[in-house]
Design a protein around this motif. Structure first.
Motif, short mmCIF file in Angstrom:
data_model
loop_
_atom_site.label_atom_id
_atom_site.label_comp_id
_atom_site.label_asym_id
_atom_site.label_seq_id
_atom_site.Cartn_x
_atom_site.Cartn_y
_atom_site.Cartn_z
N TYR A 181 0.64 -1.40 -0.09
CA TYR A 181 -0.06 0.11 -0.05
C TYR A 181 0.79 1.19 0.01
CZ TYR A 181 -3.30 -3.54 1.11
OH TYR A 181 -3.99 -4.90 1.36
N MET A 182 2.21 1.01 0.70
CA MET A 182 3.04 2.42 0.50
C MET A 182 3.41 2.34 -0.86
SD MET A 182 4.71 1.87 4.32
CE MET A 182 5.86 3.30 4.24
N GLN A 183 3.85 1.34 -1.33
CA GLN A 183 4.67 1.45 -2.66
C GLN A 183 3.44 2.02 -3.60
OE1 GLN A 183 6.43 -2.09 -3.62
NE2 GLN A 183 7.24 -2.20 -1.65
N THR A 238 1.49 9.20 -5.95
CA THR A 238 2.06 10.45 -5.84
C THR A 238 2.83 10.91 -7.12
OG1 THR A 238 2.22 10.10 -3.48
CG2 THR A 238 3.45 11.77 -4.39
N HIS A 239 3.77 9.98 -7.56
CA HIS A 239 4.72 10.14 -8.66
C HIS A 239 3.98 10.71 -9.73
CE1 HIS A 239 7.27 9.59 -12.09
NE2 HIS A 239 8.45 9.95 -11.16
N MET A 240 2.63 9.94 -10.09
CA MET A 240 1.55 9.91 -11.23
C MET A 240 0.92 11.50 -11.10
SD MET A 240 0.13 8.76 -13.92
CE MET A 240 0.44 6.84 -13.87
N GLU A 241 0.71 11.98 -10.04
CA GLU A 241 0.09 13.27 -9.69
C GLU A 241 1.02 14.37 -9.97
OE1 GLU A 241 -1.70 13.14 -5.99
OE2 GLU A 241 -3.37 11.69 -6.49
N ARG A 242 2.20 14.12 -9.71
CA ARG A 242 3.39 15.22 -10.01
C ARG A 242 3.69 15.43 -11.30
NH1 ARG A 242 7.67 14.22 -5.26
NH2 ARG A 242 6.41 14.69 -3.42
N MET A 275 5.69 11.07 9.59
CA MET A 275 5.13 9.74 8.93
C MET A 275 3.66 9.95 8.55
SD MET A 275 7.98 6.88 9.58
CE MET A 275 7.86 7.18 11.52
N GLY A 276 3.13 10.23 9.91
CA GLY A 276 1.73 10.30 9.93
C GLY A 276 0.98 11.34 8.88
N ALA A 277 1.65 12.34 8.80
CA ALA A 277 1.13 13.57 7.66
C ALA A 277 1.69 13.24 6.24
CB ALA A 277 1.55 14.74 8.32
N SER A 278 2.32 12.22 5.97
CA SER A 278 2.96 11.94 4.75
C SER A 278 1.82 11.94 3.48
CB SER A 278 3.95 10.91 4.71
OG SER A 278 3.26 9.63 5.13
N GLU A 279 0.89 11.34 4.24
CA GLU A 279 -0.33 10.94 2.70
C GLU A 279 -0.92 12.20 2.71
OE1 GLU A 279 -3.56 7.51 1.89
OE2 GLU A 279 -3.41 8.31 3.70
N VAL A 280 -1.20 13.03 3.39
CA VAL A 280 -1.89 14.34 3.54
C VAL A 280 -1.12 15.35 2.69
CG1 VAL A 280 -2.86 16.30 4.54
CG2 VAL A 280 -3.21 13.90 5.73
N LYS A 313 1.10 14.27 0.59
CA LYS A 313 1.40 13.61 -0.78
C LYS A 313 2.87 13.90 -0.89
CE LYS A 313 -3.07 14.58 -2.73
NZ LYS A 313 -3.52 13.09 -2.53
N SER A 314 3.51 13.32 -0.04
CA SER A 314 4.94 13.23 -0.17
C SER A 314 5.65 12.08 0.63
CB SER A 314 5.87 14.45 0.66
OG SER A 314 7.19 14.58 0.70
N TYR A 315 6.37 11.23 -0.42
CA TYR A 315 7.08 10.07 -0.07
C TYR A 315 8.42 10.28 0.42
CZ TYR A 315 8.47 10.46 -5.04
OH TYR A 315 8.51 10.66 -6.24
N GLU A 316 9.16 11.55 -0.02
CA GLU A 316 10.21 11.96 0.50
C GLU A 316 10.14 12.11 2.04
OE1 GLU A 316 10.05 13.44 -3.56
OE2 GLU A 316 8.50 13.64 -1.95
#
Length: 520
Positions: A57-59, A65-69, A128-133, A135-138
Protein backbone atom coordinates in the motif's frame (compact mmCIF):
# COMPACT_ATOMS: atom_id res chain seq x y z
CA UNK A 1 7.02 -0.02 75.52
CA UNK A 2 6.58 0.37 71.77
CA UNK A 3 9.58 1.55 69.80
CA UNK A 4 9.23 4.53 67.49
CA UNK A 5 8.46 3.29 63.97
CA UNK A 6 11.52 4.96 62.45
CA UNK A 7 13.83 3.38 65.06
CA UNK A 8 12.27 -0.05 64.54
CA UNK A 9 12.71 0.28 60.78
CA UNK A 10 16.32 1.36 61.23
CA UNK A 11 17.07 -1.66 63.42
CA UNK A 12 15.38 -4.02 60.97
CA UNK A 13 17.45 -2.51 58.21
CA UNK A 14 20.65 -3.21 60.11
CA UNK A 15 19.63 -6.81 60.67
CA UNK A 16 19.09 -7.48 57.03
CA UNK A 17 21.66 -9.57 55.25
CA UNK A 18 23.53 -7.35 52.76
CA UNK A 19 23.26 -10.04 50.09
CA UNK A 20 19.49 -10.03 50.58
CA UNK A 21 19.39 -6.26 50.27
CA UNK A 22 21.35 -6.29 47.03
CA UNK A 23 18.88 -8.60 45.35
CA UNK A 24 15.76 -6.51 45.88
CA UNK A 25 13.77 -5.27 42.88
CA UNK A 26 12.22 -2.07 44.24
CA UNK A 27 9.26 -0.20 42.78
CA UNK A 28 11.48 2.71 41.70
CA UNK A 29 13.95 0.38 39.95
CA UNK A 30 11.17 -1.60 38.26
CA UNK A 31 9.31 1.50 37.04
CA UNK A 32 12.53 3.17 35.83
CA UNK A 33 13.25 0.02 33.82
CA UNK A 34 9.75 -0.37 32.37
CA UNK A 35 9.28 3.29 31.41
CA UNK A 36 12.70 3.55 29.76
CA UNK A 37 12.31 0.25 27.91
CA UNK A 38 8.80 1.07 26.67
CA UNK A 39 9.68 4.63 25.69
CA UNK A 40 12.91 3.71 23.90
CA UNK A 41 13.53 0.00 23.19
CA UNK A 42 9.91 -0.67 22.19
CA UNK A 43 10.25 1.93 19.43
CA UNK A 44 13.36 0.25 18.06
CA UNK A 45 11.50 -3.03 17.57
CA UNK A 46 8.32 -1.36 16.36
CA UNK A 47 10.10 0.55 13.59
CA UNK A 48 12.01 -2.55 12.47
CA UNK A 49 8.74 -4.26 11.47
CA UNK A 50 6.27 -1.40 10.96
CA UNK A 51 6.68 -1.07 7.18
CA UNK A 52 6.67 -4.81 6.36
CA UNK A 53 2.92 -5.47 6.28
CA UNK A 54 1.74 -2.21 4.64
CA UNK A 55 4.58 -2.30 2.05
CA UNK A 56 2.27 -2.88 -1.00
CA UNK A 57 0.00 0.00 0.00
CA UNK A 58 2.90 2.34 0.69
CA UNK A 59 4.45 1.51 -2.68
CA UNK A 60 1.10 2.19 -4.30
CA UNK A 61 1.12 5.60 -2.57
CA UNK A 62 4.62 6.26 -3.95
CA UNK A 63 3.41 5.42 -7.48
CA UNK A 64 0.18 7.46 -7.20
CA UNK A 65 2.04 10.50 -5.86
CA UNK A 66 4.55 10.32 -8.71
CA UNK A 67 1.70 10.06 -11.21
CA UNK A 68 -0.04 13.13 -9.77
CA UNK A 69 3.17 15.16 -9.85
CA UNK A 70 4.66 14.18 -13.19
CA UNK A 71 1.68 12.68 -15.06
CA UNK A 72 3.67 9.51 -15.74
CA UNK A 73 3.80 6.16 -13.97
CA UNK A 74 6.81 5.54 -11.78
CA UNK A 75 9.25 3.06 -13.30
CA UNK A 76 9.88 -0.20 -11.51
CA UNK A 77 13.58 0.62 -11.00
CA UNK A 78 12.78 3.98 -9.41
CA UNK A 79 10.11 2.43 -7.18
CA UNK A 80 12.59 -0.26 -6.05
CA UNK A 81 15.21 2.41 -5.33
CA UNK A 82 12.81 4.58 -3.30
CA UNK A 83 11.54 1.59 -1.33
CA UNK A 84 15.09 0.41 -0.66
CA UNK A 85 15.88 3.88 0.68
CA UNK A 86 12.76 3.78 2.87
CA UNK A 87 13.99 0.52 4.40
CA UNK A 88 17.74 1.17 4.56
CA UNK A 89 17.54 4.73 5.95
CA UNK A 90 16.51 3.20 9.30
CA UNK A 91 19.76 1.27 9.98
CA UNK A 92 21.78 4.11 8.45
CA UNK A 93 20.16 6.51 10.94
CA UNK A 94 20.91 3.94 13.64
CA UNK A 95 24.61 4.11 12.75
CA UNK A 96 24.67 7.91 13.04
CA UNK A 97 22.71 7.67 16.30
CA UNK A 98 25.40 5.35 17.68
CA UNK A 99 28.07 7.94 16.87
CA UNK A 100 26.20 10.40 19.10
CA UNK A 101 26.13 8.10 22.15
CA UNK A 102 29.39 9.04 23.87
CA UNK A 103 29.12 12.85 23.70
CA UNK A 104 25.45 12.85 24.73
CA UNK A 105 25.67 10.44 27.68
CA UNK A 106 28.76 12.21 29.01
CA UNK A 107 27.14 15.66 28.87
CA UNK A 108 23.43 14.96 29.44
CA UNK A 109 23.68 11.75 31.47
CA UNK A 110 21.95 8.44 30.74
CA UNK A 111 18.43 9.57 31.67
CA UNK A 112 18.97 12.99 30.11
CA UNK A 113 20.00 11.41 26.80
CA UNK A 114 16.89 9.21 26.76
CA UNK A 115 14.71 12.26 27.33
CA UNK A 116 16.51 14.25 24.62
CA UNK A 117 16.25 11.25 22.26
CA UNK A 118 12.45 11.53 22.21
CA UNK A 119 12.84 14.45 19.79
CA UNK A 120 14.06 11.90 17.23
CA UNK A 121 10.86 9.91 17.71
CA UNK A 122 8.09 12.49 18.05
CA UNK A 123 9.19 14.63 15.07
CA UNK A 124 9.39 11.73 12.56
CA UNK A 125 6.14 10.25 13.94
CA UNK A 126 4.33 13.47 13.00
CA UNK A 127 6.12 13.52 9.62
CA UNK A 128 5.17 9.93 8.73
CA UNK A 129 1.62 10.35 9.99
CA UNK A 130 1.16 13.42 7.78
CA UNK A 131 2.98 12.07 4.71
CA UNK A 132 -0.16 10.92 2.88
CA UNK A 133 -1.92 14.26 3.46
CA UNK A 134 1.22 16.10 2.33
CA UNK A 135 1.46 13.76 -0.69
CA UNK A 136 5.21 13.31 -0.15
CA UNK A 137 7.09 10.01 -0.02
CA UNK A 138 10.31 12.00 0.56
CA UNK A 139 8.98 12.83 4.05
CA UNK A 140 8.78 9.10 4.84
CA UNK A 141 12.37 8.50 3.73
CA UNK A 142 13.71 11.43 5.80
CA UNK A 143 11.57 10.43 8.79
CA UNK A 144 12.90 6.86 8.64
CA UNK A 145 16.43 8.23 8.90
CA UNK A 146 15.53 10.41 11.90
CA UNK A 147 13.72 7.62 13.75
CA UNK A 148 16.77 5.46 13.00
CA UNK A 149 18.86 7.98 14.97
CA UNK A 150 16.42 7.44 17.85
CA UNK A 151 16.91 3.67 17.62
CA UNK A 152 20.71 4.00 17.40
CA UNK A 153 20.80 6.05 20.58
CA UNK A 154 18.27 4.00 22.54
CA UNK A 155 19.78 0.62 21.62
CA UNK A 156 23.01 1.69 23.36
CA UNK A 157 21.92 4.10 26.10
CA UNK A 158 19.13 1.95 27.58
CA UNK A 159 21.38 -1.08 28.36
CA UNK A 160 24.01 1.30 29.75
CA UNK A 161 21.41 3.03 31.97
CA UNK A 162 19.99 -0.26 33.24
CA UNK A 163 23.45 -1.72 33.91
CA UNK A 164 24.31 1.27 36.10
CA UNK A 165 20.97 1.32 37.95
CA UNK A 166 20.93 -2.40 38.77
CA UNK A 167 22.53 -4.25 41.69
CA UNK A 168 25.05 -6.76 40.36
CA UNK A 169 22.87 -9.81 41.02
CA UNK A 170 20.00 -8.34 38.93
CA UNK A 171 22.14 -6.77 36.21
CA UNK A 172 21.73 -9.66 33.78
CA UNK A 173 17.96 -9.97 34.17
CA UNK A 174 17.33 -6.23 33.85
CA UNK A 175 19.86 -6.05 31.00
CA UNK A 176 17.63 -8.34 28.93
CA UNK A 177 14.54 -6.15 29.45
CA UNK A 178 15.47 -3.85 26.50
CA UNK A 179 15.58 -6.86 24.17
CA UNK A 180 12.23 -8.05 25.54
CA UNK A 181 10.67 -4.69 24.67
CA UNK A 182 12.29 -4.76 21.23
CA UNK A 183 10.56 -8.09 20.57
CA UNK A 184 7.28 -6.72 21.98
CA UNK A 185 7.66 -3.76 19.62
CA UNK A 186 8.15 -6.11 16.65
CA UNK A 187 5.13 -8.17 17.71
CA UNK A 188 3.00 -5.04 18.16
CA UNK A 189 3.87 -3.88 14.63
CA UNK A 190 3.03 -7.35 13.27
CA UNK A 191 -0.36 -7.35 15.05
CA UNK A 192 -1.24 -3.82 13.95
CA UNK A 193 -0.08 -4.75 10.44
CA UNK A 194 -2.84 -7.33 10.03
CA UNK A 195 -4.92 -6.17 7.09
CA UNK A 196 -8.12 -5.94 9.12
CA UNK A 197 -6.46 -3.58 11.62
CA UNK A 198 -4.01 -1.00 10.18
CA UNK A 199 -2.08 -2.90 7.52
CA UNK A 200 -4.22 -1.51 4.70
CA UNK A 201 -4.45 1.47 2.34
CA UNK A 202 -6.22 3.68 4.89
CA UNK A 203 -4.44 2.70 8.09
CA UNK A 204 -0.71 2.72 7.25
CA UNK A 205 -0.07 6.47 7.96
CA UNK A 206 -1.57 6.07 11.45
CA UNK A 207 0.43 2.88 11.95
CA UNK A 208 3.69 4.72 11.16
CA UNK A 209 2.73 7.68 13.34
CA UNK A 210 1.97 5.62 16.45
CA UNK A 211 5.70 5.36 17.21
CA UNK A 212 5.46 8.81 18.86
CA UNK A 213 3.14 7.63 21.66
CA UNK A 214 5.77 5.68 23.70
CA UNK A 215 8.10 8.67 23.36
CA UNK A 216 5.48 11.03 24.79
CA UNK A 217 4.85 8.68 27.73
CA UNK A 218 8.58 8.46 28.47
CA UNK A 219 8.93 12.25 28.18
CA UNK A 220 6.17 12.75 30.76
CA UNK A 221 7.12 10.05 33.29
CA UNK A 222 10.90 9.45 33.21
CA UNK A 223 11.84 12.86 34.74
CA UNK A 224 10.40 11.62 38.06
CA UNK A 225 12.96 8.77 38.27
CA UNK A 226 16.66 8.83 39.20
CA UNK A 227 19.67 9.41 36.98
CA UNK A 228 22.42 6.77 37.07
CA UNK A 229 24.16 7.01 40.49
CA UNK A 230 27.48 6.07 38.87
CA UNK A 231 27.16 8.92 36.41
CA UNK A 232 26.28 11.38 39.19
CA UNK A 233 29.24 10.36 41.37
CA UNK A 234 32.00 9.46 38.92
CA UNK A 235 31.33 11.85 36.07
CA UNK A 236 29.54 14.75 37.81
CA UNK A 237 31.26 14.47 41.18
CA UNK A 238 27.96 14.93 43.05
CA UNK A 239 28.13 12.41 45.88
CA UNK A 240 25.00 13.73 47.60
CA UNK A 241 22.76 13.25 44.56
CA UNK A 242 24.39 9.89 43.77
CA UNK A 243 23.65 8.60 47.27
CA UNK A 244 20.08 9.90 47.19
CA UNK A 245 19.47 8.21 43.80
CA UNK A 246 20.96 4.96 45.07
CA UNK A 247 18.79 5.04 48.20
CA UNK A 248 15.65 5.52 46.08
CA UNK A 249 16.65 2.65 43.79
CA UNK A 250 17.51 0.23 46.61
CA UNK A 251 14.66 1.20 48.94
CA UNK A 252 16.82 1.69 52.06
CA UNK A 253 19.28 4.20 53.50
CA UNK A 254 22.27 1.89 54.01
CA UNK A 255 24.00 2.02 50.63
CA UNK A 256 27.53 2.48 52.00
CA UNK A 257 28.92 -0.71 50.43
CA UNK A 258 27.89 0.30 46.90
CA UNK A 259 29.01 3.88 47.47
CA UNK A 260 32.43 2.61 48.58
CA UNK A 261 32.74 0.47 45.45
CA UNK A 262 31.84 3.47 43.28
CA UNK A 263 34.31 5.70 45.13
CA UNK A 264 37.10 3.19 44.46
CA UNK A 265 36.22 3.26 40.79
CA UNK A 266 36.03 7.06 40.94
CA UNK A 267 39.61 7.24 42.25
CA UNK A 268 40.76 5.37 39.18
CA UNK A 269 38.59 7.46 36.86
CA UNK A 270 40.08 10.71 38.19
CA UNK A 271 43.62 9.55 37.43
CA UNK A 272 42.78 7.84 34.16
CA UNK A 273 40.23 10.33 32.79
CA UNK A 274 37.37 9.58 30.43
CA UNK A 275 38.35 7.51 27.44
CA UNK A 276 37.46 8.59 23.92
CA UNK A 277 36.96 6.04 21.16
CA UNK A 278 40.49 6.63 19.89
CA UNK A 279 42.10 6.26 23.31
CA UNK A 280 39.93 3.18 23.91
CA UNK A 281 41.42 1.56 20.81
CA UNK A 282 44.93 2.08 22.14
CA UNK A 283 44.34 0.74 25.66
CA UNK A 284 46.15 -2.56 26.11
CA UNK A 285 44.16 -3.27 29.28
CA UNK A 286 40.91 -3.19 27.23
CA UNK A 287 42.11 -4.88 24.05
CA UNK A 288 40.23 -8.18 24.35
CA UNK A 289 37.13 -6.53 25.73
CA UNK A 290 37.00 -4.36 22.61
CA UNK A 291 37.60 -7.30 20.26
CA UNK A 292 34.81 -9.17 22.04
CA UNK A 293 32.44 -6.22 21.52
CA UNK A 294 33.11 -6.27 17.77
CA UNK A 295 32.84 -10.05 17.42
CA UNK A 296 29.62 -10.40 19.46
CA UNK A 297 27.86 -7.56 17.63
CA UNK A 298 28.93 -8.79 14.20
CA UNK A 299 27.90 -12.30 15.16
CA UNK A 300 24.53 -11.06 16.38
CA UNK A 301 23.67 -9.18 13.18
CA UNK A 302 25.44 -11.39 10.60
CA UNK A 303 24.00 -14.61 12.02
CA UNK A 304 21.03 -14.43 9.65
CA UNK A 305 18.21 -13.27 11.90
CA UNK A 306 17.06 -10.63 9.40
CA UNK A 307 17.33 -13.13 6.55
CA UNK A 308 15.21 -15.62 8.51
CA UNK A 309 12.43 -13.06 8.82
CA UNK A 310 12.87 -12.21 5.13
CA UNK A 311 12.43 -15.86 4.15
CA UNK A 312 9.68 -16.65 6.67
CA UNK A 313 6.66 -15.68 4.56
CA UNK A 314 7.79 -17.71 1.54
CA UNK A 315 8.54 -20.70 3.79
CA UNK A 316 5.08 -20.56 5.32
CA UNK A 317 3.47 -20.24 1.88
CA UNK A 318 5.39 -23.23 0.54
CA UNK A 319 4.19 -25.28 3.51
CA UNK A 320 0.63 -24.77 2.35
CA UNK A 321 -0.35 -21.92 4.65
CA UNK A 322 -3.07 -19.83 3.02
CA UNK A 323 -1.79 -16.48 1.75
CA UNK A 324 -4.23 -14.57 3.99
CA UNK A 325 -3.15 -16.65 6.99
CA UNK A 326 0.61 -16.13 6.56
CA UNK A 327 0.36 -12.83 8.47
CA UNK A 328 -1.10 -14.68 11.48
CA UNK A 329 1.66 -17.30 11.42
CA UNK A 330 4.21 -14.45 11.29
CA UNK A 331 2.57 -12.93 14.38
CA UNK A 332 2.84 -16.35 16.02
CA UNK A 333 6.58 -16.39 15.32
CA UNK A 334 6.85 -12.92 16.88
CA UNK A 335 5.01 -14.21 19.95
CA UNK A 336 7.52 -17.07 20.28
CA UNK A 337 10.29 -14.47 20.19
CA UNK A 338 8.67 -12.55 23.07
CA UNK A 339 8.13 -15.70 25.16
CA UNK A 340 11.79 -16.74 24.78
CA UNK A 341 12.97 -13.23 25.71
CA UNK A 342 10.89 -13.45 28.90
CA UNK A 343 12.41 -16.87 29.60
CA UNK A 344 15.92 -15.43 29.18
CA UNK A 345 15.19 -12.82 31.89
CA UNK A 346 14.40 -15.56 34.41
CA UNK A 347 17.32 -17.86 33.59
CA UNK A 348 20.21 -15.48 32.88
CA UNK A 349 21.25 -15.09 36.53
CA UNK A 350 21.20 -18.86 37.07
CA UNK A 351 22.68 -20.09 33.80
CA UNK A 352 25.02 -17.15 33.26
CA UNK A 353 25.69 -15.02 30.19
CA UNK A 354 28.32 -17.24 28.57
CA UNK A 355 26.19 -20.39 28.53
CA UNK A 356 23.26 -18.56 26.92
CA UNK A 357 25.54 -17.13 24.22
CA UNK A 358 27.00 -20.56 23.47
CA UNK A 359 23.61 -22.25 23.51
CA UNK A 360 21.99 -19.55 21.38
CA UNK A 361 24.65 -19.46 18.66
CA UNK A 362 24.79 -23.29 18.67
CA UNK A 363 21.02 -23.58 18.13
CA UNK A 364 21.14 -20.95 15.36
CA UNK A 365 24.01 -22.77 13.63
CA UNK A 366 22.22 -26.13 13.64
CA UNK A 367 18.91 -24.52 12.57
CA UNK A 368 20.61 -22.81 9.60
CA UNK A 369 22.15 -26.10 8.42
CA UNK A 370 18.85 -27.99 8.76
CA UNK A 371 16.95 -25.13 7.10
CA UNK A 372 19.33 -25.27 4.12
CA UNK A 373 18.68 -28.98 3.74
CA UNK A 374 14.92 -28.55 4.14
CA UNK A 375 14.70 -25.71 1.59
CA UNK A 376 16.71 -27.65 -0.99
CA UNK A 377 14.51 -30.75 -0.59
CA UNK A 378 11.06 -29.24 -0.11
CA UNK A 379 10.17 -29.50 -3.82
CA UNK A 380 10.80 -33.24 -3.84
CA UNK A 381 9.67 -34.29 -0.34
CA UNK A 382 6.07 -33.44 0.54
CA UNK A 383 6.54 -33.03 4.29
CA UNK A 384 9.81 -31.08 4.12
CA UNK A 385 8.14 -27.61 4.18
CA UNK A 386 6.94 -28.37 7.69
CA UNK A 387 10.56 -29.05 8.69
CA UNK A 388 11.39 -25.61 7.27
CA UNK A 389 8.76 -24.01 9.50
CA UNK A 390 10.12 -25.87 12.53
CA UNK A 391 13.67 -24.69 11.69
CA UNK A 392 12.52 -21.06 11.50
CA UNK A 393 10.80 -21.32 14.91
CA UNK A 394 13.80 -23.08 16.50
CA UNK A 395 16.16 -20.46 15.06
CA UNK A 396 14.03 -17.63 16.48
CA UNK A 397 14.01 -19.35 19.89
CA UNK A 398 17.78 -19.80 19.87
CA UNK A 399 18.47 -16.22 18.86
CA UNK A 400 16.06 -14.85 21.47
CA UNK A 401 17.80 -16.51 24.43
CA UNK A 402 21.39 -15.67 23.53
CA UNK A 403 22.61 -13.67 20.52
CA UNK A 404 19.84 -11.04 20.71
CA UNK A 405 19.82 -10.01 24.40
CA UNK A 406 23.16 -11.04 25.93
CA UNK A 407 25.82 -8.98 24.06
CA UNK A 408 24.63 -5.65 25.52
CA UNK A 409 24.52 -7.17 29.02
CA UNK A 410 28.11 -8.39 28.70
CA UNK A 411 29.34 -5.13 27.16
CA UNK A 412 27.97 -3.19 30.15
CA UNK A 413 29.87 -5.49 32.51
CA UNK A 414 33.17 -5.60 30.61
CA UNK A 415 33.90 -1.86 30.81
CA UNK A 416 34.26 0.54 33.69
CA UNK A 417 32.67 3.99 33.82
CA UNK A 418 35.40 5.90 31.96
CA UNK A 419 35.33 3.52 28.98
CA UNK A 420 31.68 2.47 28.91
CA UNK A 421 30.25 5.27 26.76
CA UNK A 422 33.04 4.92 24.16
CA UNK A 423 32.60 1.12 24.20
CA UNK A 424 28.88 1.43 23.52
CA UNK A 425 29.64 3.86 20.72
CA UNK A 426 31.88 1.24 19.09
CA UNK A 427 29.34 -1.50 19.81
CA UNK A 428 26.45 0.47 18.32
CA UNK A 429 28.42 1.42 15.21
CA UNK A 430 29.34 -2.21 14.52
CA UNK A 431 25.76 -3.32 15.27
CA UNK A 432 24.12 -0.89 12.84
CA UNK A 433 26.75 -1.18 10.11
CA UNK A 434 26.36 -4.97 10.20
CA UNK A 435 22.57 -4.57 10.12
CA UNK A 436 22.85 -2.23 7.13
CA UNK A 437 25.27 -4.62 5.38
CA UNK A 438 22.94 -7.60 5.74
CA UNK A 439 20.02 -5.62 4.30
CA UNK A 440 22.17 -4.47 1.39
CA UNK A 441 24.04 -7.70 0.59
CA UNK A 442 21.59 -10.50 1.45
CA UNK A 443 19.36 -10.09 -1.64
CA UNK A 444 22.44 -10.66 -3.83
CA UNK A 445 23.58 -13.66 -1.76
CA UNK A 446 20.07 -15.11 -1.91
CA UNK A 447 19.91 -14.59 -5.68
CA UNK A 448 23.28 -16.29 -6.16
CA UNK A 449 23.07 -19.14 -3.64
CA UNK A 450 19.32 -19.56 -3.10
CA UNK A 451 18.58 -21.73 -0.05
CA UNK A 452 22.32 -22.42 0.39
CA UNK A 453 22.78 -18.81 1.53
CA UNK A 454 22.00 -19.99 5.07
CA UNK A 455 25.25 -21.97 5.10
CA UNK A 456 27.04 -18.60 5.24
CA UNK A 457 25.07 -17.73 8.38
CA UNK A 458 25.75 -21.17 9.89
CA UNK A 459 29.49 -20.58 9.49
CA UNK A 460 29.25 -17.13 11.12
CA UNK A 461 27.29 -18.60 14.06
CA UNK A 462 29.90 -21.35 14.48
CA UNK A 463 32.84 -18.92 14.39
CA UNK A 464 31.17 -16.64 16.95
CA UNK A 465 30.43 -19.64 19.18
CA UNK A 466 34.10 -20.71 19.08
CA UNK A 467 35.24 -17.18 19.95
CA UNK A 468 32.85 -16.94 22.92
CA UNK A 469 33.99 -20.39 24.12
CA UNK A 470 37.68 -19.43 23.99
CA UNK A 471 37.68 -15.76 25.01
CA UNK A 472 34.54 -14.48 26.78
CA UNK A 473 34.45 -15.24 30.54
CA UNK A 474 31.38 -15.61 32.73
CA UNK A 475 30.48 -12.21 34.22
CA UNK A 476 27.37 -12.93 36.28
CA UNK A 477 27.30 -11.48 39.79
CA UNK A 478 30.71 -9.86 39.30
CA UNK A 479 31.50 -6.22 39.99
CA UNK A 480 32.85 -4.14 37.10
CA UNK A 481 36.26 -4.24 38.78
CA UNK A 482 36.25 -8.04 39.10
CA UNK A 483 35.43 -8.39 35.40
CA UNK A 484 38.39 -6.13 34.57
CA UNK A 485 40.57 -8.44 36.63
CA UNK A 486 39.27 -11.51 34.73
CA UNK A 487 40.25 -9.95 31.40
CA UNK A 488 43.62 -8.88 32.81
CA UNK A 489 45.22 -12.28 32.20
CA UNK A 490 44.23 -12.37 28.53
CA UNK A 491 45.47 -8.80 28.12
CA UNK A 492 48.73 -9.96 29.80
CA UNK A 493 48.18 -7.54 32.65
CA UNK A 494 47.73 -8.68 36.24
CA UNK A 495 45.19 -6.54 38.06
CA UNK A 496 45.07 -6.61 41.85
CA UNK A 497 42.10 -5.22 43.70
CA UNK A 498 43.83 -3.77 46.72
CA UNK A 499 43.89 -0.57 48.69
CA UNK A 500 46.18 1.44 46.48
CA UNK A 501 44.87 4.51 44.69
CA UNK A 502 46.78 3.73 41.53
CA UNK A 503 44.61 3.64 38.40
CA UNK A 504 44.24 0.75 36.05
CA UNK A 505 46.81 1.34 33.35
CA UNK A 506 48.71 -0.56 30.72
CA UNK A 507 51.58 -2.62 32.05
CA UNK A 508 54.15 -0.57 30.16
CA UNK A 509 53.11 2.48 32.22
CA UNK A 510 53.95 0.81 35.55
CA UNK A 511 57.76 0.89 35.79
CA UNK A 512 58.20 -1.22 38.95
CA UNK A 513 56.80 -4.45 37.50
CA UNK A 514 55.74 -4.55 33.83
CA UNK A 515 53.47 -7.52 34.39
CA UNK A 516 51.38 -6.17 37.26
CA UNK A 517 48.83 -3.43 37.64
CA UNK A 518 47.39 -2.54 41.04
CA UNK A 519 43.99 -1.08 40.27
CA UNK A 520 42.73 -0.15 43.71
Amino acid sequence: MMRAPNKAMAENEKCKDPAEKQGRLTTVLALSTLISAFGSSFQYGYNVAVINSPAPYMQEFYNTTHMERYKTEMGQNLLTLLWSLSVSMYPLGGFFGSLMVAPLVNHLGRKGTLLFNNIFSIVPAVMMGASEVAKSYEIIIVARFIVGICAGLSSNVVPMYFGELSPKNLRGALGIVPELFITIGILSAQVLGIRNILGNSEGWPLMLGLTGIPALIELLLLPFFPESPRYMLIQKGDEKKAKKALQRLRGWDDVDAEMTEMRLEDQSERAEGRLTVFSLLSQRSLRWQLISVVVMNMGQQLSGVNAIYYYADSIYSSAGVNENDVQFVTVGTGAVNVVMSVAAIFIVEKSGRRLLLLLGFGICCVACVLLTMALSLQESVSWMPYVSIACVIVYVMGHAIGPSPIPNVVITEMFRQSARSAAFMVSGSVHWLSNFTVGLVFPFIERGLGPYSFIVFAVICLLTLVYVWVVVPETKKKTFLEVSQMFGKRNKIEIKLGDSDLPLKDSKEIPEDPEKVTAF
